[in-house]
Design an enzyme around this catalytic site. Structure first.
Site, PDB file in Angstrom:
ATOM      1  N   CYS A  25      55.411  22.533  46.015  1.00 57.14           N
ATOM      2  CA  CYS A  25      55.949  21.351  46.153  1.00 57.14           C
ATOM      3  C   CYS A  25      56.291  20.968  44.879  1.00 57.14           C
ATOM      4  O   CYS A  25      57.237  19.883  44.820  1.00 57.14           O
ATOM      5  CB  CYS A  25      55.081  20.572  47.366  1.00 57.14           C
ATOM      6  SG  CYS A  25      53.503  20.573  46.412  1.00 57.14           S
TER       7      CYS A  25
ATOM      8  N   GLU B 159      66.056  19.348  48.819  1.00 51.30           N
ATOM      9  CA  GLU B 159      64.779  20.411  48.485  1.00 51.30           C
ATOM     10  C   GLU B 159      65.232  21.828  49.117  1.00 51.30           C
ATOM     11  O   GLU B 159      65.578  21.901  50.407  1.00 51.30           O
ATOM     12  CB  GLU B 159      63.491  19.880  49.169  1.00 51.30           C
ATOM     13  CG  GLU B 159      62.397  20.711  48.904  1.00 51.30           C
ATOM     14  CD  GLU B 159      61.000  20.466  49.614  1.00 51.30           C
ATOM     15  OE1 GLU B 159      61.087  20.065  50.897  1.00 51.30           O
ATOM     16  OE2 GLU B 159      59.914  20.679  49.027  1.00 51.30           O
TER      17      GLU B 159
ATOM     18  N   GLU C 107      51.588  14.556  52.710  1.00 52.73           N
ATOM     19  CA  GLU C 107      52.052  14.889  51.356  1.00 52.73           C
ATOM     20  C   GLU C 107      53.253  15.889  51.611  1.00 52.73           C
ATOM     21  O   GLU C 107      53.173  16.994  52.307  1.00 52.73           O
ATOM     22  CB  GLU C 107      50.998  15.560  50.682  1.00 52.73           C
ATOM     23  CG  GLU C 107      50.153  14.739  50.353  1.00 52.73           C
ATOM     24  CD  GLU C 107      50.270  13.317  49.434  1.00 52.73           C
ATOM     25  OE1 GLU C 107      51.385  13.377  48.738  1.00 52.73           O
ATOM     26  OE2 GLU C 107      49.548  12.482  49.707  1.00 52.73           O
TER      27      GLU C 107
END
Ligand code: NAD
Length: 569
Positions: free
Chosen positions: A354, A452, A320
């Site tokens: 996240c 990100e 993940e």
């Protein structure tokens, strides 16, 4: 339960075989089915018992630098490679001293885990479920505030952020995965006539070892990564993040106290690359249960690929990873809710979830009001020490994160396409503090809109109301990620359209709600594309990634013929 097997006498070898082998499937049906609910989130309001207990735990945790050994097969190991975990909001304050395992120690841990796996896999599932329920109870009660204090001080989480992580989510993972295991054993393959044959399936662990590699940002994720494979009969090497060692250590101890035997989960802090290189070289690598950044997972995946001829099993790779999560605001949106949700999603825990909103698309028609709302709310957020309960957020995790995030802020200040609307200030003098920052970008492909950042930096792109369709397309194609996304609108036909257009843009999709805050059991979590393998942690199917089931067919009417009936004239 054997009444359906009339041809087997209770003294026969076949009966004993049932007792020994099938018992790991069947007895679960005998446990009471209590249903399942999420662990309640406590309020910590003034004078509440939980607030007082938390304050005491914070005091005792902050008062010492806890020593944390490596644990392999129950044995404590200390090496010369000493490391410290500090408080991100007060980085001269050490709260844990730990040791990095070297290659030899990791290899030894692999051996110990492989040995332990064979025995552990024979522990009846009902027994394991009991241990997990006991552990969840310990975490929800006796150790709740110790876990919260370690998460608050070690990972700079505020009260509510710790409570939803190291209390509620952790307890939910432990309790619900055990429940899902019990549920899934209820499904057995079809047996058309049990007097002739019986078909069953048992859930075995995977022989070898599983490497659980966890991130800093959720204590609960560490618990899930290590203990779900263990629940299913695997043995684990758990490598915690250096910046979450204390909370992870407390989880490890609660699980031990609940009854997880030595060697089943081994606590192995280590340098990331040394750990990764060593586990991927072992022929016994059964799987990697990873949560963290895309580059780390890519590296591990490549190493597994390079070693593919060596392995006993094809290693299961569950990862993940990162996200570039969006809020898409439609002209019909309820503005107040869009503003509040965006602020919470982007800036709670300094945007280090996240799922945090990091890019926001706003129609020109709503922008003046939305901008005023965002700027007003962001400028009022109190950033400070987590022990001051009025803080909204604290510091980012470490020096590396501070440098990375502030370099994006500097980019925003210098670039002609971007304008800092609020925030943009930072200091690492005492802790790694960065004020919530909102940037407007005229370029929807600027790196602020596509990479990100993992910090308290939100970038807004204002689209023309007439360019709705192109903008929606760009949202789904301008980044390699597809973790979370949210759409805000009151126009129902648009919402139906958005569900179609954003189908592949997010693994967790929200309608009129913020992109963060997935709850175990309610919104199973995970993203597609480069955001991960999307195995939906917290959902009923996740546990199946960590089992190698065996299908068993038993025949009660002996087959004595070789020839088939049609062969006879
Ligand atoms: P990271 O990739 O830096 O580290 C994750 C873990 O990998 C740490 O334990 C680290 O020590 C270890 N590691 C580093 N290099 C390694 C190597 N070569 N081999 C083996 N292990 C290695 O990530 P982080 O900074 O701890 O966490 C933040 C990232 O995690 C963000 O990208 C975030 O989006 C992601 N994340 C994703 C989810 C999700 O569910 N999708 C949840 C939480 C965090």
């Amino acid at each position: 339960m054997f009444s359906i097997l009339p041809r087997i006498s209770r003294q026969s070898a076949a009966f004993r075989y049932h007792e020994r082998c099938i018992s790991s499937v069947v007895p679960l049906a005998n446990l009471p089915d209590t249903g399942i609910v999420n662990e309640p989130i406590l309020t910590y309001s003034k004078d509440s018992p939980e607030r007082n207990a938390l304050k005491a735990a914070l005091k005792s945790t902050a008062a010492k630098c806890e020593e944390i050994p490596i644990i392999i097969g129950g044995k404590e190991i200390k090496t010369k490679d000493v490391r410290y975990q500090v408080m991100p909001h007060n980085h001269s304050h050490k709260i844990a001293k730990f040791y990095w395992a070297d290659q030899k120690i990791i290899e030894n841990a692999i051996e110990v885990a492989c040995d332990a796996q064979t025995k552990w896999d024979r522990t009846p599932l009902s027994e394991r479920v009991k241990i997990w329920n006991r552990a969840a109870d310990l975490m929800a009660t006796k150790y709740r505030q110790e876990l919260n204090a370690a998460t608050m001080l070690g990972q700079a989480k505020t009260v509510i952020q710790a409570e939803i992580d190291s209390a509620a989510e952790l307890v939910d993972f432990i309790r619900m995965n055990a429940y899902f295991l019990k549920e899934c054993t209820k499904y057995q393959p079809i047996s058309e006539n049990v007097k002739v044959t019986r078909n069953s399936m048992r859930y075995r662990g995977i022989d070898g070892f599983v490497a659980a590699v966890s991130p800093f940002n959720f204590s609960a994720i560490g618990g899930n990564l290590a203990y779900t494979p263990a629940l299913m009969g695997c043995a684990v090497l758990w490598k915690p993040s250096d910046t979450a060692v204390l909370s992870n250590w407390r989880i490890f101890n609660a699980m031990r106290e609940a009854g997880v035997p030595d060697g089943v989960v081994n606590f192995v802090p280590a340098d990331g690359p040394v750990f990764g290189d060593t586990i991927t070289k072992s022929p016994h690598l059964a799987g990697i249960n990873f949560t963290g950044s895309v580059p780390t997972f890519n590296r591990l995946w490549k190493q597994v690929g390079n070693n593919i001829d060596k392995y006993v099993n094809f290693p299961r790779l569950v990862g993940e990873c990162g996200g570039k999560n969006f809020h898409f605001i439609h002209p019909s949106a309820d503005l107040e809710s869009a503003v509040a949700s965006t602020i919470r999603s982007a800036f709670e825990f300094c945007g280090q979830k996240c799922s945090a909103c990091s890019r926001c698309y706003v129609p020109e028609s709503l922008w003046p009001k939305m901008k005023a709302g965002l700027v007003e709310k962001a400028s009022k957020l109190k950033i400070g020490d987590v022990q001051d309960f009025s803080s909204f957020a604290a510091a980012v995790i470490d020096e590396k994160a501070f440098q990375r995030i502030t370099s994006y802020i500097e980019h925003a200040k210098k670039n002609s396409n971007t304008e800092v609307l609020v925030g943009g200030t930072y200091s690492d003098e005492k802790g790694y503090f960065i004020h919530p920052t909102i940037v407007e970008s005229k370029d929807p492909h600027d790196k602020l809109m596509t990479e990100e950042i993992f910090g308290p930096l939100l970038t807004v792109y204002v689209y023309k109301d007439s360019a709705l369709e192109e903008t929606m397309k760009m949202v789904t194609t301008s980044t390699p990620f597809a973790l979370t996304g949210a759409v805000f609108a009151t126009d129902e036909s648009f919402l139906i359209h958005a569900l179609d257009k954003f189908k592949m843009a997010a693994g967790n999709f929200y309608i009129n709600d913020k992109s963060t805050g997935a709850v175990v059991g309610q919104q199973p979590f995970g993203g597609g594309r480069m955001s991960g393998t999307n195995d939906k942690a917290g959902g009923p199917h996740y546990i199946l990634r960590w089992t190698s089931p065996q299908a068993i067919k038993e025949t009660f009417v002996p087959q004595r013929d070789v020839e088939y009936p049609y062969m006879k004239e």
